[in-house]
Enzyme design. Structure first.
Site, mmCIF file in Angstrom:
data_model
loop_
_atom_site.group_PDB
_atom_site.id
_atom_site.type_symbol
_atom_site.label_atom_id
_atom_site.label_comp_id
_atom_site.label_asym_id
_atom_site.label_seq_id
_atom_site.Cartn_x
_atom_site.Cartn_y
_atom_site.Cartn_z
ATOM 1 N N SER A 426 1.167 -0.684 0.319
ATOM 2 C CA SER A 426 0.121 -0.211 0.278
ATOM 3 C C SER A 426 0.941 1.405 -0.385
ATOM 4 C CB SER A 426 -1.186 -0.240 0.463
ATOM 5 O OG SER A 426 -0.064 0.006 2.576
ATOM 6 N N HIS A 447 -2.900 -2.714 -5.577
ATOM 7 C CA HIS A 447 -2.951 -2.489 -4.057
ATOM 8 C C HIS A 447 -4.930 -2.549 -4.276
ATOM 9 C CE1 HIS A 447 -3.529 1.001 -1.511
ATOM 10 N NE2 HIS A 447 -3.476 0.154 -0.808
ATOM 11 N N GLU A 459 -6.051 -0.959 -7.984
ATOM 12 C CA GLU A 459 -5.346 -0.249 -8.055
ATOM 13 C C GLU A 459 -3.697 -0.343 -8.474
ATOM 14 O OE1 GLU A 459 -3.927 4.490 -6.249
ATOM 15 O OE2 GLU A 459 -3.495 3.283 -5.089
ATOM 16 N N ASN A 497 -3.881 6.248 -1.632
ATOM 17 C CA ASN A 497 -2.881 7.185 -0.326
ATOM 18 C C ASN A 497 -2.710 8.640 -0.800
ATOM 19 O OD1 ASN A 497 -3.784 4.884 0.967
ATOM 20 N ND2 ASN A 497 -2.325 4.123 0.742
#
Length: 709
Positions: A426, A447, A459, A497
């Site tokens: 991540s 991800h 992702e 993120n």
């Protein structure tokens, strides 16, 4: 035999079988242009003296997937009403037909498919796990526009109908019969025969619909004006509590049902026509429909290269993420070799997967045989047996670069020379991870988001060396797993993120300033975020938050002008506060009936923020500061080419962090508010809180050119 673009009519022994068989689409989808087909086929039923009754059934694997919303053209009030009225008129003719018409349903029956069936004399469906009925219009910011708000309550009762229309959830065969939505449930091979039997029994006047068992409470609430008033009142309160008033469709659904039951069918149908048009012209529905169209488009793999074998994959790590990746894989028919160093971890993962499969069995969504077959597709093991025959390995092990690099080396001595190594990291940079790999072009990021079985986004991260074949193969795996995929370039935080961290950091800065945690979370939830930023940190785990917001993400933002880092969470973690998983974090948690429930704010947490004096500020400032800094970061990611288009930016925002779904995503939101307004707000907060709010150059240029995304 009569044939059209949508229907095929066959007559045998006086019974007409109307085969729904779209010649233009893989699935049966009804568009305004096919209205004439409807008129012709049902006119034939009415006027042909050789026909005594009819069966409506699909020649495809699904019944009707709904209406073709894309084909609804219009920009102003009055544009959509003619189509709605014409639809109502046709469905009324079916309902008023002197010859019985029975709907025989197998596979997906959504939207107009359900409404068409409601107009028939009776409904029968197959007991197949693929058979499901739903009125999902609410998910597109719309209401059922083909009489559903009027016919459904009269068939299944007020409470059951509102539950179905306000959630848009699937109703499977067993429940469909239990609530009275269908009259019979039979095996697919007997579907036509069962429908014919009902047609003949209606003709002979001996068809009796079985009474649905209802409790005394349900009878009082559904069957009396006072009871219905209570239901409407409670439904509205629940909707407003859950939607915070950001979604108009659920309220309008309640209103249409209410008008129909209080003022009669004609008034109800008229309300449905007017309110459907109001909703389809709204910004919320436009945004939700765009999301739907995009996710539908993303079900097609855009890469035109030869794929590696995706039928069987390896998963390394049987923890929470590895277990989830395995579960979504076997549920889609894939085979998985699940490897871990700990036999107990493998056992627990298999146990949890079976628990979820068994839940579907209990709900009659799948048979026990099917559940066992699915479970057997996952083979748990402590060694690498069979890994030499698979093309793709997905790792979900500890977030440590050294360990992951070591794993790549280990697999290179076992797997095929050209196997694909997909990391579920991540936060770790894929470019660095691939540096020492024999084939860096086959190292890629996949991800997944937690929990894997519920979060729809995948992702896929590529480096400047990742091959198109590796990306395409991972995209295919994600597609098979039911995920919506976005492909992003390797960068700190990737995309999701990357935009999430400044948003969360701003929330922590607000706490440091003295704003109370409950006010921050409540303000963002009222705006439309599914969970407040502080509660989100507890949900994902403070340990995970510390990991994601440190390392290369910290390196990215620490030297930015105006950025102030917050070091409260590492201190909390040192003292054993991990959030929900430790039953203490920013909030206190209590266990009730086997479930961990969020309690009140943990007042002791403020000491990690230097015990600021409590301060009350405007909710508007809270939401604008958190959202604007996220939006600016999304634009920054677009400028740097981390995302290649705004569509991926919107999908990543909504499906990755739940960014204001009613808006359609960060870029869609900026378009709705107006780019110049966004820039003005950023400049306002830049004057107050420094250059962290300085609008990105792309936004400034767009304002100068009066452009939109």
């Amino acid at each position: 035999m009569i044939k059209s673009d949508l229907f095929r009519l066959e007559i045998e022994e006086g019974i007409a079988t109307i085969w729904i068989d779209s010649q233009k689409d893989k699935m049966n989808i009804v568009s305004p242009s096919l209205i004439g087909d409807f008129e012709n086929v049902f006119k034939e039923i009415e006027t042909n003296e050789d026909i005594i009754g009819a069966i409506l059934i699909s020649a495809k694997k699904d019944f009707i997937a709904g209406a073709d919303i894309k084909s609804f053209k219009g920009e102003k009030v009055g544009d959509f009403q003619p189509f709605s009225r014409k639809g109502h008129e046709l469905l009324q003719k079916i309902e008023d037909s002197k010859k019985p018409i029975v709907s025989a349903i197998h596979g997906t029956c959504y939207g107009l498919g359900v409404e068409l069936s409601l107009a028939c004399n009776s409904r029968v469906c197959s007991n197949d796990s693929e058979t499901k009925l739903a009125l999902p219009e609410v998910k597109l910011g719309l209401l059922p526009g083909g009489g559903g708000t009027q016919r459904l309550p009269r068939l299944v009762g007020l409470q059951a109908s509102l539950d179905m229309m306000l959630t848009g959830k699937n109703i499977f065969p067993s429940k469909a019969k239990r609530i009275g939505l269908v009259d019979e449930v039979v095996h697919q091979s007997k579907l036509h025969k069962a429908a014919k039997k009902i047609v003949l029994s209606i003709i002979k006047n001996n068809f009796q619909r079985k009474k649905v068992k209802k409790s005394l409470t349900v009878k009082l609430l559904d069957g009396t004006s006072l009871g219905r008033s209570v239901v409407f009142s409670q439904a509205k309160k629940t909707v407003l509590r859950l939607t915070k008033g950001n979604y108009p469709a659920p309220i309008e659904i309640i209103e249409c049902v209410k008008i129909g039951l209080q003022k009669g069918l004609n008034a109800g149908y008229e309300a449905e026509v007017i309110k459907f048009e109001e909703l389809i012209l709204s910004n919320v529905s436009s945004a939700l429909r765009n999301l739907f169209f995009t996710t539908t488009e993303k079900k097609k793999n855009p890469y035109k290269v030869d794929l590696k074998n995706t039928q069987k994959i390896g998963v390394i790590g049987a923890g929470f993420m590895g277990e989830g990746i395995t579960e979504v894989s076997i549920n889609s028919g894939m085979d998985v070799l699940l490897k871990d160093l700990d036999d107990e971890m493998i056992h627990q993962a298999r146990k949890n997967i079976w628990k979820n499969l068994n839940r579907k069995v209990k709900r009659r969504q799948m048979s026990k045989v099917s559940a066992k077959t699915t479970a057997q597709k996952a083979v748990g093991q402590l060694d690498y047996k069979g890994f030499n025959n698979i093309d793709v390995v997905v790792e979900a092990i500890v977030e440590n670069m050294t360990v992951k690099k070591k794993l790549i080396k280990e697999l290179e001595s076992i797997c095929k020379d050209d196997f694909i190594f997909a990391s579920n990291t991540s936060s770790l940079p894929l470019t660095e991870m691939s540096e020492e790999a024999k084939k860096p072009e086959n190292v890629v990021g996949m991800h997944y988001f937690s929990p894997v079985t519920k979060m729809p986004l995948l992702e896929i991260i590529k480096t400047n060396k990742t091959s198109e074949q590796a990306i395409a193969t991972c995209y295919e795996i994600g597609k098979r797993q039911g995920k919506t995929c976005i492909v992003v370039n390797d960068a700190p935080g990737f995309y999701v993120n990357r935009i999430l961290c400044p948003y969360l950091l701003e929330a922590l800065i607000l706490i440091e300033e003295g704003v109370r945690i409950e006010q921050i979370d409540k303000a963002l939830k009222n705006l439309g975020m599914p969970v407040g930023p502080v509660a989100l940190l507890d949900e994902v785990g403070i340990d995970v938050g510390v990991h994601v917001m440190s390392g290369n993400m910290t390196d990215l933002i620490k030297d930015r002008d105006g950025i102030k880092l917050n070091y409260s969470m590492p201190k909390m973690l040192e003292d054993g506060l991990s959030g929900r998983k430790s039953k203490k974090g920013f909030y206190n948690y209590v266990k009730k009936k086997g479930k961990v429930k969020k309690g009140k704010v943990n007042e002791g947490v403020y000491k990690y923020f230097d015990s600021p004096v409590a301060k009350k500020i405007n909710d508007k400032e809270i939401t604008e500061r958190c959202i604007l800094i996220l939006l600016n970061e999304a634009v920054w990611a677009l400028e740097e080419g981390i995302i290649e288009n705004i569509t991926d930016g919107d999908i990543g925002g909504v499906f990755g962090i739940g960014f204001l779904p009613w808006s359609g995503g960060p870029f869609s939101y900026m378009n709705q508010i107006g780019i110049s307004n966004i820039v003005d707000k950023m400049k306002y907060y830049q004057n107050l809180y420094g250059n962290k709010f300085q609008p990105r150059p792309m936004l400034i240029k767009m304002v100068e050119k009066n452009e939109k995304f």
